[in-house]
Design a protein around this motif. Structure first.
Motif, short mmCIF file in Angstrom:
data_model
loop_
_atom_site.label_atom_id
_atom_site.label_comp_id
_atom_site.label_asym_id
_atom_site.label_seq_id
_atom_site.Cartn_x
_atom_site.Cartn_y
_atom_site.Cartn_z
N THR A 96 -5.41 2.79 4.31
CA THR A 96 -4.04 3.22 4.52
C THR A 96 -3.71 2.61 6.11
O THR A 96 -2.72 2.21 6.18
CB THR A 96 -3.99 4.70 4.60
N ASP A 97 -4.90 2.82 6.93
CA ASP A 97 -4.20 2.28 8.33
C ASP A 97 -4.03 0.91 8.27
O ASP A 97 -3.07 0.26 9.16
CB ASP A 97 -5.54 2.47 9.22
N ALA A 98 -4.79 0.15 7.39
CA ALA A 98 -4.63 -1.30 7.49
C ALA A 98 -3.19 -1.98 6.78
O ALA A 98 -2.48 -2.59 7.38
CB ALA A 98 -5.57 -2.04 6.82
N VAL A 99 -2.79 -1.18 6.03
CA VAL A 99 -1.55 -1.28 5.25
C VAL A 99 -0.36 -1.00 6.15
O VAL A 99 0.48 -1.63 6.42
CB VAL A 99 -1.44 -0.34 3.89
N LYS A 100 -0.70 0.10 6.91
CA LYS A 100 0.55 0.66 7.69
C LYS A 100 0.65 -0.48 9.03
O LYS A 100 1.58 -0.66 9.41
CB LYS A 100 0.26 2.06 8.27
N ALA A 101 -0.49 -1.10 9.38
CA ALA A 101 -0.58 -1.87 10.48
C ALA A 101 0.09 -3.22 10.09
O ALA A 101 0.85 -3.80 10.69
CB ALA A 101 -2.01 -2.12 10.96
N ILE A 102 -0.32 -3.52 8.77
CA ILE A 102 0.67 -4.84 8.10
C ILE A 102 2.25 -4.52 8.06
O ILE A 102 3.14 -5.35 8.47
CB ILE A 102 0.36 -5.15 6.82
N LEU A 103 2.50 -3.43 7.75
CA LEU A 103 3.95 -2.89 7.62
C LEU A 103 4.56 -3.03 9.06
O LEU A 103 5.71 -3.51 9.23
CB LEU A 103 4.09 -1.60 6.80
N SER A 104 3.86 -2.64 9.88
CA SER A 104 4.51 -2.75 11.42
C SER A 104 4.66 -4.11 12.00
O SER A 104 5.40 -4.06 12.84
CB SER A 104 3.54 -1.47 12.35
N ALA A 105 3.94 -5.05 11.27
CA ALA A 105 3.61 -6.27 12.03
C ALA A 105 4.53 -7.26 11.15
O ALA A 105 4.89 -8.38 11.74
CB ALA A 105 2.20 -6.98 11.82
N THR A 106 5.19 -6.96 10.17
CA THR A 106 6.13 -7.92 9.51
C THR A 106 7.42 -7.32 9.12
O THR A 106 7.31 -6.18 8.77
CB THR A 106 5.41 -8.49 8.58
N ASN A 107 8.38 -8.05 8.96
CA ASN A 107 9.72 -7.48 8.38
C ASN A 107 9.75 -8.01 6.99
O ASN A 107 10.74 -7.77 6.28
CB ASN A 107 10.91 -7.98 9.05
N ALA A 108 8.80 -8.66 6.38
CA ALA A 108 8.70 -9.28 5.16
C ALA A 108 8.57 -8.15 4.01
O ALA A 108 7.90 -7.10 4.26
CB ALA A 108 7.68 -10.14 4.99
N PRO A 109 9.13 -8.07 3.08
CA PRO A 109 8.93 -7.29 1.88
C PRO A 109 7.47 -6.97 1.44
O PRO A 109 6.86 -8.34 1.36
CB PRO A 109 9.69 -7.55 0.60
N VAL A 110 6.88 -6.16 1.38
CA VAL A 110 5.27 -6.11 1.15
C VAL A 110 5.26 -5.34 -0.46
O VAL A 110 5.89 -4.25 -0.42
CB VAL A 110 4.75 -5.22 2.01
N GLN A 111 4.50 -5.93 -1.22
CA GLN A 111 4.46 -5.25 -2.29
C GLN A 111 2.71 -4.75 -2.25
O GLN A 111 1.82 -5.57 -2.09
CB GLN A 111 4.57 -5.87 -3.66
N LEU A 112 2.64 -3.49 -2.66
CA LEU A 112 1.10 -2.95 -2.54
C LEU A 112 0.69 -2.49 -4.01
O LEU A 112 1.10 -1.78 -4.53
CB LEU A 112 1.14 -1.83 -1.51
N GLY A 113 -0.69 -3.03 -4.19
CA GLY A 113 -1.60 -2.26 -5.28
C GLY A 113 -2.90 -1.89 -4.92
O GLY A 113 -3.22 -2.17 -3.75
N GLY A 114 -3.33 -1.20 -5.84
CA GLY A 114 -4.74 -0.48 -5.61
C GLY A 114 -4.93 0.89 -5.25
O GLY A 114 -4.58 1.24 -4.30
N GLY A 115 -5.14 1.54 -6.28
CA GLY A 115 -5.67 2.77 -6.37
C GLY A 115 -4.31 3.40 -6.34
O GLY A 115 -4.23 5.14 -6.19
N ILE A 116 -3.15 3.24 -6.54
CA ILE A 116 -1.99 4.13 -6.82
C ILE A 116 -1.80 4.59 -8.16
O ILE A 116 -1.65 3.76 -9.21
CB ILE A 116 -0.76 3.19 -6.33
#
Length: 243
Positions: free
Chosen positions: A65-85
């Protein structure tokens, strides 16, 4: 039809890695700072990101979770996320956190009604990941192969608002042996949902081949992994070919 490129950031223990054929013990670490990797992809000119929580895929719940949130904070690019949802609560939480699209794989096989209901309620924000071994769907972080044909699973989500299907040939994933255009094209032709190729992209020739697919429907995009990290695929050339 536009052809979208999705550089992949695969997360294992908070770091950016690539696996061979989805095997967790065959991970190559590429960047200990996933947010930095996201910034690098943006600087290369990529306008989308494909993020996978590998630990989460095996655990059945988000683990990076922390790594994903760091990515979201670092970029304005749309992020698609998978894995464990696997639940509606997880879907909603990630969309609220800023993910543009969630990718449902194991849930698509185990709980298709969850996926359909979410897709109807959240148009354009739910993607189905179909990972296949010899044409059969694999789940639980690819640890288990089902008796469901990939094409049958794809057809099950027609008409409910699923934004895209990400189709992975596990045998080629991380191997740089060339993308399976035939298999991807068969799925693209079988459904009206946009199909994104994943697994095995080795060079610019794979992007050319995907774009040149002559079927009833075009392939709509490709995930880029190890070939991009290893320098076998030039970002500028890839982006030019996609356009």
């Amino acid at each position: 039809m536009s052809f979208e490129l999705y550089p992949a950031i695969d997360l294992k223990d908070g770091q950016c890695v690539r696996l061979l054929r989805g095997e967790m013990d065959k991970a190559t670490q590429y960047n200990p700072d996933p947010a930095d990797q996201a910034r690098q992809f943006a600087e290369m000119g990529f306008t989308n990101l494909h993020v996978v929580d590998l630990n989460g895929a095996f655990a059945g719940e988000s683990a990076n979770t922390d790594a994903v949130k760091a990515i979201l904070s670092a970029t304005n690019a749309p992020v698609q996320l998978g894995g464990g949802i696997r639940t509606r609560a997880q879907i909603d939480a990630w969309l609220e956190a800023g993910v543009s699209r969630v990718i449902l794989g194991t849930a698509a096989l185990r709980d298709p009604e969850l996926v359909k209901d979410a897709a109807r309620a959240l148009p354009g924000q739910v993607v189905v990941g179909i990972d296949a071994k010899d044409g059969m769907v694999a789940v639980e972080g690819w640890a288990e192969t089902s008796d469901m044909k990939a094409v049958d699973l794809a057809k099950a989500f027609e008409g409910c608002g699923v934004a895209a299907l990400i189709v992975t040939d596990i045998a080629r994933d991380g191997m740089k042996t060339g993308v399976n255009v035939t298999f991807t094209g068969e799925l693209a032709d079988a459904v009206s949902i946009p199909v994104i190729a994943s697994g095995g992209v080795a060079s610019a020739q794979d992007i050319r081949a995907l774009r040149a697919h002559q079927g009833q429907r075009a392939i709509s995009g490709s995930i880029l992994g190890r070939a991009l990290y290893d320098g076998d695929l030039d970002p500028a050339e890839a982006i030019k070919l996609a356009r």
